[in-house]
Design a protein around this motif. Structure first.
Motif, PDB file in Angstrom:
ATOM      1  N   ALA A  77       0.838  -1.203   0.000  1.00 54.62           N
ATOM      2  CA  ALA A  77       0.000   0.000   0.000  1.00 54.62           C
ATOM      3  C   ALA A  77       0.872   1.252   0.000  1.00 54.62           C
ATOM      4  O   ALA A  77       0.581   2.228  -0.699  1.00 54.62           O
ATOM      5  CB  ALA A  77      -0.944  -0.004   1.201  1.00 54.62           C
ATOM      6  N   SER A  78       1.953   1.207   0.774  1.00 59.73           N
ATOM      7  CA  SER A  78       2.877   2.340   0.813  1.00 59.73           C
ATOM      8  C   SER A  78       3.563   2.518  -0.551  1.00 59.73           C
ATOM      9  O   SER A  78       3.685   3.639  -1.053  1.00 59.73           O
ATOM     10  CB  SER A  78       3.923   2.111   1.904  1.00 59.73           C
ATOM     11  OG  SER A  78       4.884   3.134   1.889  1.00 59.73           O
ATOM     12  N   ALA A  79       3.990   1.406  -1.129  1.00 61.16           N
ATOM     13  CA  ALA A  79       4.627   1.458  -2.442  1.00 61.16           C
ATOM     14  C   ALA A  79       3.629   1.988  -3.486  1.00 61.16           C
ATOM     15  O   ALA A  79       4.001   2.787  -4.359  1.00 61.16           O
ATOM     16  CB  ALA A  79       5.125   0.075  -2.855  1.00 61.16           C
ATOM     17  N   ARG A  80       2.381   1.592  -3.361  1.00 62.11           N
ATOM     18  CA  ARG A  80       1.362   2.062  -4.301  1.00 62.11           C
ATOM     19  C   ARG A  80       1.144   3.564  -4.170  1.00 62.11           C
ATOM     20  O   ARG A  80       1.022   4.266  -5.168  1.00 62.11           O
ATOM     21  CB  ARG A  80       0.049   1.301  -4.089  1.00 62.11           C
ATOM     22  CG  ARG A  80      -0.965   1.617  -5.167  1.00 62.11           C
ATOM     23  CD  ARG A  80      -2.169   0.765  -5.076  1.00 62.11           C
ATOM     24  NE  ARG A  80      -2.999   1.250  -3.988  1.00 62.11           N
ATOM     25  CZ  ARG A  80      -4.201   0.785  -3.680  1.00 62.11           C
ATOM     26  NH1 ARG A  80      -4.697  -0.227  -4.372  1.00 62.11           N
ATOM     27  NH2 ARG A  80      -4.892   1.276  -2.701  1.00 62.11           N
ATOM     28  N   ARG A  81       1.132   4.076  -2.958  1.00 65.63           N
ATOM     29  CA  ARG A  81       0.988   5.529  -2.763  1.00 65.63           C
ATOM     30  C   ARG A  81       2.159   6.268  -3.404  1.00 65.63           C
ATOM     31  O   ARG A  81       1.972   7.283  -4.082  1.00 65.63           O
ATOM     32  CB  ARG A  81       0.869   5.880  -1.278  1.00 65.63           C
ATOM     33  CG  ARG A  81      -0.481   5.562  -0.671  1.00 65.63           C
ATOM     34  CD  ARG A  81      -0.611   6.114   0.738  1.00 65.63           C
ATOM     35  NE  ARG A  81       0.321   5.498   1.678  1.00 65.63           N
ATOM     36  CZ  ARG A  81       0.100   4.365   2.352  1.00 65.63           C
ATOM     37  NH1 ARG A  81      -1.038   3.720   2.200  1.00 65.63           N
ATOM     38  NH2 ARG A  81       1.000   3.885   3.178  1.00 65.63           N
ATOM     39  N   CYS A  82       3.366   5.761  -3.201  1.00 70.46           N
ATOM     40  CA  CYS A  82       4.549   6.380  -3.819  1.00 70.46           C
ATOM     41  C   CYS A  82       4.453   6.316  -5.345  1.00 70.46           C
ATOM     42  O   CYS A  82       4.785   7.293  -6.035  1.00 70.46           O
ATOM     43  CB  CYS A  82       5.825   5.679  -3.354  1.00 70.46           C
ATOM     44  SG  CYS A  82       6.249   6.001  -1.638  1.00 70.46           S
ATOM     45  N   GLN A  83       3.999   5.196  -5.862  1.00 69.00           N
ATOM     46  CA  GLN A  83       3.882   5.040  -7.308  1.00 69.00           C
ATOM     47  C   GLN A  83       2.777   5.931  -7.871  1.00 69.00           C
ATOM     48  O   GLN A  83       2.904   6.430  -8.995  1.00 69.00           O
ATOM     49  CB  GLN A  83       3.646   3.577  -7.676  1.00 69.00           C
ATOM     50  CG  GLN A  83       4.879   2.736  -7.456  1.00 69.00           C
ATOM     51  CD  GLN A  83       4.613   1.251  -7.593  1.00 69.00           C
ATOM     52  OE1 GLN A  83       3.461   0.804  -7.635  1.00 69.00           O
ATOM     53  NE2 GLN A  83       5.685   0.476  -7.659  1.00 69.00           N
ATOM     54  N   GLU A  84       1.711   6.144  -7.108  1.00 69.82           N
ATOM     55  CA  GLU A  84       0.655   7.063  -7.557  1.00 69.82           C
ATOM     56  C   GLU A  84       1.213   8.480  -7.675  1.00 69.82           C
ATOM     57  O   GLU A  84       0.908   9.201  -8.628  1.00 69.82           O
ATOM     58  CB  GLU A  84      -0.533   7.037  -6.597  1.00 69.82           C
ATOM     59  CG  GLU A  84      -1.378   5.787  -6.721  1.00 69.82           C
ATOM     60  CD  GLU A  84      -2.417   5.664  -5.625  1.00 69.82           C
ATOM     61  OE1 GLU A  84      -2.315   6.373  -4.584  1.00 69.82           O
ATOM     62  OE2 GLU A  84      -3.334   4.848  -5.793  1.00 69.82           O
ATOM     63  N   GLU A  85       2.047   8.868  -6.693  1.00 65.51           N
ATOM     64  CA  GLU A  85       2.691  10.186  -6.764  1.00 65.51           C
ATOM     65  C   GLU A  85       3.640  10.252  -7.958  1.00 65.51           C
ATOM     66  O   GLU A  85       3.724  11.271  -8.649  1.00 65.51           O
ATOM     67  CB  GLU A  85       3.452  10.473  -5.469  1.00 65.51           C
ATOM     68  CG  GLU A  85       2.558  10.704  -4.271  1.00 65.51           C
ATOM     69  CD  GLU A  85       3.337  10.836  -2.970  1.00 65.51           C
ATOM     70  OE1 GLU A  85       4.589  10.906  -3.010  1.00 65.51           O
ATOM     71  OE2 GLU A  85       2.689  10.863  -1.904  1.00 65.51           O
ATOM     72  N   GLU A  86       4.344   9.158  -8.198  1.00 62.92           N
ATOM     73  CA  GLU A  86       5.268   9.095  -9.336  1.00 62.92           C
ATOM     74  C   GLU A  86       4.502   9.219 -10.657  1.00 62.92           C
ATOM     75  O   GLU A  86       4.934   9.940 -11.565  1.00 62.92           O
ATOM     76  CB  GLU A  86       6.032   7.768  -9.302  1.00 62.92           C
ATOM     77  CG  GLU A  86       7.125   7.656 -10.319  1.00 62.92           C
ATOM     78  CD  GLU A  86       7.875   6.333 -10.190  1.00 62.92           C
ATOM     79  OE1 GLU A  86       8.154   5.733 -11.245  1.00 62.92           O
ATOM     80  OE2 GLU A  86       8.163   5.909  -9.059  1.00 62.92           O
TER      81      GLU A  86
END
Length: 154
Positions: A77-86
């Protein structure tokens, strides 16, 4: 007939603007590839996260496994949030590159239009000079014929 070759004084500037446009288009393509890669990473992470919710077998409860799965889900979930920002940043970069490419294209087109106008004026002047030369030659021929062939011009 001595016609001068067409010379556009701003040709170096036009070539420079063409190079700038090519650079902008290349940057746009690169930014677009980055956006696609970011979206693909986001989709993979989302799919992995969704898969962790489907893996639980009914009836069996293992505390250690559930704790590990919970941590794994939180990490995803944390990685997904970072990827959404990316993805968001990559999308903004694509738009920035697109607007720059459009601006560079507009700059190049301005000079190309000017070049076309200058070339049209050059062609018109060359045609006018050529016609003037033909007229002069025709007048000279008529004068020579009337001098050497009496009654020709009457």
């Amino acid at each position: 007939m001595t016609t001068q070759k067409f010379n556009f004084r701003l040709e170096p500037a036009l070539k420079h603007r063409q190079a700038l446009e090519e650079q902008a288009v290349t940057a746009l393509a690169s930014a677009h590839r980055e956006l696609i890669a970011s979206r693909e990473n986001l989709l993979k992470t989302t799919a992995l996260l969704e898969e962790t919710y489907r893996e639980t077998a009914p009836g069996s409860f293992d505390l250690a496994e559930n704790l590990r799965l919970s941590f794994y889900r939180e990490s995803l979930a944390s990685a997904r949030r970072c990827q959404e920002e990316e993805v968001s940043r990559a999308g903004a970069r694509v738009e920035q590159c697109r607007s720059l490419a459009v601006e560079r294209r507009r700059d190049r087109l301005v000079l190309e239009k000017l070049r076309e106008k200058k070339y049209a004026a050059y062609r018109q002047e060359a045609n006018r000079a050529e016609q003037k030369e033909f007229d002069e030659q025709g007048t000279q021929r008529a004068a020579l014929r009337s001098r050497y062939l009496p009654g020709f011009g009457r």
